[in-house]
Design a protein around this motif. Structure first.
Motif, short mmCIF file in Angstrom:
data_model
loop_
_atom_site.label_atom_id
_atom_site.label_comp_id
_atom_site.label_asym_id
_atom_site.label_seq_id
_atom_site.Cartn_x
_atom_site.Cartn_y
_atom_site.Cartn_z
N ASP A 133 -7.25 8.55 36.42
CA ASP A 133 -8.39 9.61 36.32
C ASP A 133 -8.06 11.05 36.57
N ASP A 134 -7.22 11.24 37.68
CA ASP A 134 -6.73 12.80 37.85
C ASP A 134 -5.50 13.14 36.57
N TRP A 135 -4.44 12.23 36.51
CA TRP A 135 -3.56 12.39 35.55
C TRP A 135 -3.91 12.57 33.99
N ALA A 136 -5.20 12.20 33.72
CA ALA A 136 -5.80 12.22 32.39
C ALA A 136 -6.37 13.54 32.19
N ARG A 137 -6.32 14.59 32.97
CA ARG A 137 -6.90 15.81 32.78
C ARG A 137 -5.88 16.88 32.62
N ASP A 138 -6.19 17.81 31.72
CA ASP A 138 -5.11 18.83 31.51
C ASP A 138 -5.57 20.14 32.45
N CYS A 139 -5.51 19.93 33.69
CA CYS A 139 -5.75 20.90 34.67
C CYS A 139 -5.06 22.34 34.58
N ARG A 140 -3.89 21.98 34.40
CA ARG A 140 -2.97 23.35 34.21
C ARG A 140 -3.45 24.07 33.40
N HIS A 141 -3.89 23.77 32.12
CA HIS A 141 -4.51 24.84 31.11
C HIS A 141 -6.05 25.05 30.94
N CYS A 142 -6.67 24.32 32.11
CA CYS A 142 -8.11 24.51 31.98
C CYS A 142 -8.54 25.78 32.35
N SER A 143 -9.62 26.21 31.53
CA SER A 143 -10.18 27.43 31.85
C SER A 143 -11.41 27.52 32.93
N THR A 144 -11.62 26.20 33.34
CA THR A 144 -12.52 26.33 34.53
C THR A 144 -12.09 26.05 36.01
N GLN A 145 -10.52 26.28 36.01
CA GLN A 145 -9.89 25.78 37.34
C GLN A 145 -10.76 26.48 38.58
N LYS A 146 -10.92 27.62 38.56
CA LYS A 146 -11.45 28.11 39.75
C LYS A 146 -12.95 27.57 40.17
N GLN A 147 -13.49 27.34 39.18
CA GLN A 147 -14.88 26.53 39.65
C GLN A 147 -14.82 25.10 39.88
N CYS A 148 -13.98 24.39 39.66
CA CYS A 148 -13.73 22.84 39.70
C CYS A 148 -13.30 22.25 40.95
N TYR A 149 -14.10 21.48 41.39
CA TYR A 149 -13.90 21.09 42.91
C TYR A 149 -12.43 19.91 42.91
N LYS A 150 -12.35 19.60 41.62
CA LYS A 150 -11.16 18.62 41.56
C LYS A 150 -9.91 19.30 41.26
N TYR A 151 -9.79 20.76 41.21
CA TYR A 151 -8.66 21.39 40.46
C TYR A 151 -7.53 20.91 41.43
N ASN A 152 -7.47 21.58 42.88
CA ASN A 152 -6.63 21.81 43.73
C ASN A 152 -5.99 20.13 44.15
N HIS A 153 -6.86 19.11 43.94
CA HIS A 153 -6.49 17.80 44.31
C HIS A 153 -5.80 17.13 43.07
N ALA A 154 -6.20 17.36 41.93
CA ALA A 154 -5.51 16.93 40.81
C ALA A 154 -4.29 17.57 40.54
N MET A 155 -4.04 18.77 40.84
CA MET A 155 -2.77 19.66 40.50
C MET A 155 -1.72 19.27 41.40
N SER A 156 -2.12 18.62 42.91
CA SER A 156 -1.10 18.14 43.76
C SER A 156 -0.67 16.75 43.43
N LEU A 157 -1.40 15.99 42.51
CA LEU A 157 -0.67 14.90 42.20
C LEU A 157 -0.29 14.77 40.69
N ILE A 158 -0.22 15.86 40.08
CA ILE A 158 0.57 15.88 38.49
C ILE A 158 1.96 15.78 38.91
N THR A 159 2.57 14.87 38.13
CA THR A 159 4.00 14.61 38.38
C THR A 159 4.92 14.84 37.07
N TYR A 160 4.14 15.29 35.85
CA TYR A 160 5.01 15.72 34.91
C TYR A 160 5.94 16.96 34.73
#
Ligand code: FE2
Ligand code: FE2
Length: 160
Positions: A133-160
């Protein structure tokens, strides 16, 4: 994957996806359409294959992934947690598409667990869905990073 095709053509699945698409039309964050289910299915199944050992069938993993968010419209309308709502809505669809009771138990448990933290004590499918669910999102290039409650959590899990 006959039973998966049954699920994707099921009138309830299609009706729930249509409601979600309508309700998320102006949503600024990630949406939950067919493509989200497909991404979670592919990534979740890859994760399970990487684990080796206990293997779940591709059809079971894909069914869980496509159904894991079908209760999103319930959450938007009533506030009920969508993991629980999705698990309930999934049951008749799985029965109609001839998933057996053991497969249905595994799928529904995974759907219920998909919002939990992946480091919690989860079933293999629940952990695969939570991570995918987290890896399926392109958080790195997302324009709503600052407003998204999932951003920091999702980025901490990204392994690519
Ligand atoms: Fe979800
Ligand atoms: Fe999701």
């Amino acid at each position: 994957m006959t039973r998966l095709n049954c699920l994707l053509d099921h009138q309830d699945y299609l009706a729930y996806q249509e409601m979600i698409d309508q309700l998320e039309k102006s949503r600024q964050f990630c949406k939950h359409g067919f493509d989200h289910g497909l991404n979670v299915a592919r990534i979740g199944y890859a994760y399970i294959l990487e684990q080796g050992g206990q293997v779940l069938s591709k059809e079971v993993v894909y069914a869980a992934a496509f159904l894991h968010d079908i209760g999103r419209w319930v959450e938007y309308k009533s506030g009920e947690d969508h993991a629980e709502a999705s698990a309930k809505l999934a049951l008749p669809i799985l029965e109609d598409c001839k998933f057996n009771s053991e497969e249905t138990k595994i799928i529904v448990e995974g759907i219920r667990e998909h919002r939990r933290h992946s480091s919690d004590h989860l079933s293999l499918l629940g952990r695969a869905l939570a991570l995918a669910d987290d890896w399926a999102r392109d958080c790195r290039h997302c324009s709503t990073q600052k407003q998204c409650y999932k951003y920091n959590h999702a980025m901490s899990l990204i392994t690519y």
